[in-house]
Design a protein around this motif. Structure first.
Motif, mmCIF file in Angstrom:
data_model
loop_
_atom_site.group_PDB
_atom_site.id
_atom_site.type_symbol
_atom_site.label_atom_id
_atom_site.label_comp_id
_atom_site.label_asym_id
_atom_site.label_seq_id
_atom_site.Cartn_x
_atom_site.Cartn_y
_atom_site.Cartn_z
ATOM 1 N N ARG A 189 -0.901 0.453 1.573
ATOM 2 C CA ARG A 189 -0.990 -0.693 0.694
ATOM 3 C C ARG A 189 -1.811 -0.334 -0.532
ATOM 4 O O ARG A 189 -2.916 0.195 -0.415
ATOM 5 C CB ARG A 189 -1.638 -1.865 1.433
ATOM 6 N N ASN A 190 -1.279 -0.637 -1.728
ATOM 7 C CA ASN A 190 -2.011 -0.321 -2.953
ATOM 8 C C ASN A 190 -2.981 -1.441 -3.315
ATOM 9 O O ASN A 190 -3.115 -2.429 -2.590
ATOM 10 C CB ASN A 190 -1.050 -0.009 -4.104
ATOM 11 N N VAL A 229 0.601 -4.428 -2.379
ATOM 12 C CA VAL A 229 1.998 -4.040 -2.143
ATOM 13 C C VAL A 229 2.037 -2.829 -1.220
ATOM 14 O O VAL A 229 1.360 -1.824 -1.456
ATOM 15 C CB VAL A 229 2.708 -3.716 -3.473
ATOM 16 N N TRP A 230 2.851 -2.901 -0.172
ATOM 17 C CA TRP A 230 3.018 -1.770 0.742
ATOM 18 C C TRP A 230 4.032 -0.803 0.146
ATOM 19 O O TRP A 230 5.091 -1.201 -0.335
ATOM 20 C CB TRP A 230 3.489 -2.257 2.115
ATOM 21 N N GLU A 231 3.699 0.504 0.186
ATOM 22 C CA GLU A 231 4.558 1.483 -0.466
ATOM 23 C C GLU A 231 4.679 2.762 0.355
ATOM 24 O O GLU A 231 3.777 3.128 1.125
ATOM 25 C CB GLU A 231 4.015 1.819 -1.851
ATOM 26 N N ARG A 270 5.887 6.634 -0.781
ATOM 27 C CA ARG A 270 6.302 7.436 -1.927
ATOM 28 C C ARG A 270 6.111 8.926 -1.642
ATOM 29 O O ARG A 270 5.035 9.479 -1.883
ATOM 30 C CB ARG A 270 5.496 7.072 -3.168
ATOM 31 N N GLU A 302 10.894 6.190 -3.613
ATOM 32 C CA GLU A 302 9.903 5.144 -3.398
ATOM 33 C C GLU A 302 10.544 3.927 -2.736
ATOM 34 O O GLU A 302 11.665 3.542 -3.067
ATOM 35 C CB GLU A 302 9.245 4.740 -4.721
ATOM 36 N N THR A 320 9.049 0.062 -1.634
ATOM 37 C CA THR A 320 7.894 -0.834 -1.681
ATOM 38 C C THR A 320 8.264 -2.208 -1.153
ATOM 39 O O THR A 320 9.415 -2.653 -1.275
ATOM 40 C CB THR A 320 7.362 -0.979 -3.128
ATOM 41 N N ASP A 361 6.545 -6.119 -1.323
ATOM 42 C CA ASP A 361 5.538 -7.034 -1.828
ATOM 43 C C ASP A 361 5.537 -8.279 -0.944
ATOM 44 O O ASP A 361 6.433 -9.130 -1.069
ATOM 45 C CB ASP A 361 5.844 -7.411 -3.273
#
Length: 437
Positions: A385-386, A390-392, A394, A410, A412, A414
């Protein structure tokens, strides 16, 4: 959206006069702040006792700050003047509409909530007189004349309403121009407007290309520019809390950013661009209750990027483009409650890349392709999670003995947008069931 008859006749315009006085006081106060800043800050540090690069940088920033105080005074006083002019003009035009309605009513015409006039003089006559009129051979002609006169009153009221709407749009343009700075003075584009026009007749004139603009679209934007300059910063560590320690240094030759959007209901276009040239380095690490992390990096050269996005309700498409020239070196690793992040890169030369993807209801997928000219290698994984929640996921790989490139993907999610989309769908289903029942 054009003003209606009800908008005009019911509007209370008195707050325009009140807020004009407030803006005038704000402008005068900014003038006092400018004088105090130049006397007690700028002059005190420019007496010759302090010399060197730091002094030069401080005086440059102090000059920009003083200029912005002066520009803020000019902008606030211009807004005050525009609001005063707006109050005078709009109240006069509003009175003209009301006077026209009162004149029509005095001649037995009734004006409804949409501004349409109808002759009601016959309604006030006794029944026997109305019967006599209906038998009069001239009755059809009198009815026709009454309808024509009613249409004349309706057209006159509509024209008066249009005059108010035109003046209202003029005020809108003037206020927008007075508060939009396009000059590099002070801190640069996007600060206070030092040459804001306070004359409504001049500032409210339509744009030459206003007829080519699509009605209903709302635009927003901002930009900034800075440099050259140098600086350093450091924080931590807090050993008791395991807080992250960070250190950063930069020598900027120039930096510029710009972003904007254009929206109309569920449709939105947005984008941004950024450019930088100089050198910078950073070092960070620590152990906290959220995990373990560390990173180091250095860059010298220039880089530029641009991004854009188009949304229609829950569906969106996005793209990014980036270019770099110079040398960079970096490494990072971390694990914690927000996920896993690890990677490293080293590169000398030039590289460019493009990213494209789609977003549906908060779930997005995209891909990145890069071309490299120069030796380098990169391997990176971001999963978790950034900072925006948002979970991502990459993964990125790249290699270039001399000419090569990189490839990344990527995915993601949200959570906030997903919940909003589910709620919208549920409401739509509920409305549909309600219509069937």
């Amino acid at each position: 959206m054009a003003l209606t008859y009800q908008d005009v006749v019911t509007a209370d315009l008195s707050p325009l006069a009140d807020v004009s006085e407030v803006w005038k006081k704000i402008g005068e106060r900014f003038g006092e702040l400018k004088s105090a800043y130049e006397k007690h800050v700028r002059s005190a540090l420019g007496n010759g006792n302090w010399q060197g690069l730091a002094h030069g940088a401080q005086q440059q920033k102090a000059s920009a700050t003083a200029a912005e105080y002066g520009a803020a005074k000019s902008e606030a006083l211009a807004v005050a003047s525009l609001l005063t002019d707006a109050y005078t003009e709009l109240t006069g035009l509003q009175k003209a509409v009301r006077d026209l309605v009162h004149e029509a009513e005095a001649k037995d015409y009734k004006v409804d909530s949409s501004g349409k006039a109808t002759y009601v003089g016959y309604d006030n006559l006794p029944e026997h007189e109305r019967c006599a009129l209906r038998l009069d051979p001239d009755h059809p002609r009198m009815l026709s004349e009454a309808r024509e006169k009613a249409q004349t009153w309706t057209d006159g009221i509509a024209k008066a309403i249009k005059a108010v709407d035109i003046a209202d749009q003029s005020v809108k343009r003037a206020l927008a121009r007075a508060t939009t700075d396009g000059s590099p003075d002070g801190i640069g584009i996007g600060g206070f407007h030092a040459r804001a026009e306070g004359d409504l007749a001049k500032a409210g004139t339509p744009d030459p290309d206003a007829g080519t603009k699509t009605d209903g679209w709302v635009s927003q934007g901002e930009s900034s520019a800075s440099g050259p300059g140098t600086g350093t910063s450091s924080t931590g560590p807090d050993t008791g809390a395991g807080k992250l320690a960070e250190a950063e240094a930069h020598a900027d030759l120039g930096r510029a950013t710009a972003e904007g959007s254009l929206a109309n209901g569920p449709f939105k276009l947005s984008g941004g661009a950024e450019a930088y040239t100089g050198a910078k380095g950073s070092l960070a690490g620590g152990i906290t209750n959220e995990g373990v992390q560390g990173e180091a990096g250095a860059m010298a050269g220039g880089e530029a990027s641009a991004k854009g996005r188009a949304d229609a309700g829950p569906v969106g498409f996005y793209g990014r483009a980036e270019a770099k020239a110079g040398a960079e070196l970096g490494a990072n690793a971390g694990v914690g409650v927000d996920g896993v992040h690890a990677g490293g890169e080293a590169f000398v030369g030039a590289k460019g890349g493009i990213t494209g993807g789609a977003d549906i209801g908060g779930i997005a997928a995209g891909a990145t392709v890069e071309g490299w000219a120069g030796p380098g290698a990169e391997a990176r994984l971001d999963a978790g999670r950034n900072s925006n929640g948002v979970w991502e996921f990459r993964p990125t790989l790249g290699v270039s003995p001399l000419l090569g490139g990189g490839l990344g993907f990527e995915l993601t999610v949200d959570p906030g947008k997903v919940v909003d989309t589910v709620g919208d769908v549920a409401n739509a289903v509920g409305d549909g069931i309600g219509m069937l029942l």
